[in-house]
Design a protein around this motif. Structure first.
Motif: not given
Length: 188
Positions: A19-21, A26-28, A98-101, A149-151
């Motif tokens: 589940c993406c976080d 930051k969408g790296i 927030k510098n998120i892609a 995302a895994v965690l």
């Protein structure tokens, strides 16, 4: 491996949590890598036709890259991909406060400017699809940048399959997805 219709599916798709976080990564995944996001031939045509509608949502660096390269590029394997800015982020990437892609294509879609959401490879990530002669291989692409995302998936108990329900149904249909869900229920 699991077979549904013309797809050979990795067991990881039904067994792993994900589940993406974005607050952490930051969408790296839209910034790192050796090439842009994979595109289908149909998506290449779509991007060519709607670029003028996406452009207002893009950065000046992204627009410059597309003016120089085009709305798509070809990677070292001869596959269609999104162009990159200075061999880094996808040309369609924009960054929030927030510098998120984020995806300029998706921003245009959300604003109602276009009816195409984003490349299916982006929507399906971390699933990667490889076309073979008579089938498609559906695999989980493990990448250390997605460790949060895994965690998060483990913490929230969200299966990768469930996290990607919408794009999987877009790609293969509801019946296909439900067949895979039935297999997941009986998976040990």
């Amino acid at each position: 491996m699991i077979i549904v219709d013309n797809c050979l599916i990795s067991n990881d798709i039904i067994s792993e949590k994900f589940c993406c976080d974005l607050s952490k990564c930051k969408g790296i995944c839209c910034v790192l890598g050796d090439a842009g996001a994979p595109l289908t031939e149909e998506e290449v045509n779509i991007l060519d036709n709607i670029f003028h509608l996406i452009k207002p949502f893009m950065t000046s660096k992204g627009i410059k890259a597309i003016n120089e390269i085009g709305t798509f590029d070809i990677d070292t394997d001869g596959e269609y991909v999104t162009p990159l800015v200075d061999n880094k982020e996808c040309a369609y990437v924009v960054f929030d406060s927030k510098n998120i892609a984020q995806c300029a294509i998706e921003k245009a879609y959300i604003a109602g400017a276009i009816n195409y959401r984003k490349p299916i490879s982006c929507h399906l990530y971390p699933i990667r699809i490889t076309k073979q002669h008579t089938y498609e291989a559906v695999n989980y692409h493990r990448w250390n940048v997605c460790k949060d995302a895994v965690l998060n998936g483990m913490k929230l108990k969200v299966a990768l399959l469930d996290f990607l329900k919408e794009p999987l149904e877009m790609k293969y249909g509801k019946k296909w997805f439900e067949q895979l869900k039935d297999i997941q229920k009986n998976y040990k």
